[in-house]
Design a protein around this motif. Structure first.
Motif, short mmCIF file in Angstrom:
data_model
loop_
_atom_site.label_atom_id
_atom_site.label_comp_id
_atom_site.label_asym_id
_atom_site.label_seq_id
_atom_site.Cartn_x
_atom_site.Cartn_y
_atom_site.Cartn_z
N SER A 11 -91.90 39.90 -51.01
CA SER A 11 -92.06 40.65 -52.26
C SER A 11 -92.13 39.70 -53.46
O SER A 11 -92.91 39.93 -54.40
CB SER A 11 -90.91 41.65 -52.44
OG SER A 11 -89.67 40.97 -52.48
N ARG A 12 -91.35 38.64 -53.43
CA ARG A 12 -91.39 37.66 -54.53
C ARG A 12 -92.70 36.88 -54.48
O ARG A 12 -93.31 36.58 -55.51
CB ARG A 12 -90.20 36.72 -54.45
CG ARG A 12 -90.13 35.79 -55.64
CD ARG A 12 -88.80 35.12 -55.80
NE ARG A 12 -87.78 36.11 -56.10
CZ ARG A 12 -86.61 36.18 -55.48
NH1 ARG A 12 -86.29 35.31 -54.55
NH2 ARG A 12 -85.74 37.11 -55.80
N LEU A 13 -93.14 36.52 -53.28
CA LEU A 13 -94.43 35.82 -53.15
C LEU A 13 -95.56 36.67 -53.69
O LEU A 13 -96.47 36.16 -54.34
CB LEU A 13 -94.71 35.50 -51.68
CG LEU A 13 -94.16 34.19 -51.15
CD1 LEU A 13 -94.53 34.02 -49.69
CD2 LEU A 13 -94.64 33.01 -51.96
N ALA A 14 -95.50 37.98 -53.44
CA ALA A 14 -96.54 38.88 -53.94
C ALA A 14 -96.55 38.89 -55.46
O ALA A 14 -97.63 38.88 -56.08
CB ALA A 14 -96.32 40.29 -53.40
N GLY A 71 -102.93 35.19 -60.20
CA GLY A 71 -104.28 35.72 -60.03
C GLY A 71 -104.93 35.29 -58.74
O GLY A 71 -106.15 35.15 -58.67
N VAL A 72 -104.11 35.06 -57.71
CA VAL A 72 -104.64 34.69 -56.39
C VAL A 72 -104.11 35.69 -55.37
O VAL A 72 -103.15 36.42 -55.62
CB VAL A 72 -104.23 33.25 -55.98
CG1 VAL A 72 -104.78 32.24 -56.96
CG2 VAL A 72 -102.73 33.10 -55.84
N SER A 73 -104.73 35.71 -54.21
CA SER A 73 -104.27 36.63 -53.18
C SER A 73 -103.04 36.07 -52.47
O SER A 73 -102.81 34.85 -52.45
CB SER A 73 -105.39 36.87 -52.15
OG SER A 73 -105.57 35.72 -51.34
N LEU A 74 -102.29 36.97 -51.88
CA LEU A 74 -101.13 36.57 -51.10
C LEU A 74 -101.58 35.69 -49.93
O LEU A 74 -100.91 34.72 -49.58
CB LEU A 74 -100.39 37.82 -50.62
CG LEU A 74 -99.03 37.62 -49.97
CD1 LEU A 74 -98.11 36.80 -50.84
CD2 LEU A 74 -98.41 38.97 -49.66
N LYS A 75 -102.72 36.01 -49.35
CA LYS A 75 -103.26 35.20 -48.25
C LYS A 75 -103.49 33.75 -48.69
O LYS A 75 -103.25 32.83 -47.92
CB LYS A 75 -104.57 35.79 -47.73
CG LYS A 75 -104.39 37.03 -46.90
CD LYS A 75 -105.74 37.56 -46.50
CE LYS A 75 -105.87 37.46 -45.00
NZ LYS A 75 -107.12 38.00 -44.48
#
Length: 75
Positions: A50-53, A60-64
């Motif tokens: 959740s923090r990474l998200a 402005g980058v994807s979680l992936k």
């Protein structure tokens, strides 16, 4: 796999610097204290998804991208 925490932290630092943000500025955007963000970037802290998200959103980058998802890529 032992380097996965560090690699995520390195990617966060890379994208943060690419955006021209300080740890304090990114922390304010993502709702993470600067001290905690520093520990994340150096691999000294496990990061809940959740923090990474929130960090990914603030950058402005994807979680992936932060997780270094390289599925289908050869190294």
């Amino acid at each position: 796999m032992g380097n996965s925490k560090r690699n995520v932290g390195e990617r966060i630092a890379y994208y943060r610097k690419l955006q021209g943000l300080t740890q304090k500025e990114l922390g304010a955007l993502a709702g993470v204290r600067q001290e905690r963000l520093s520990n994340i970037e150096t691999g000294m802290r496990v990061v809940p998804i959740s923090r990474l998200a929130r960090i990914a959103w603030a950058l402005g980058v994807s979680l992936k991208e932060l997780l270094g998802d390289t599925e289908g890529e050869e190294k």
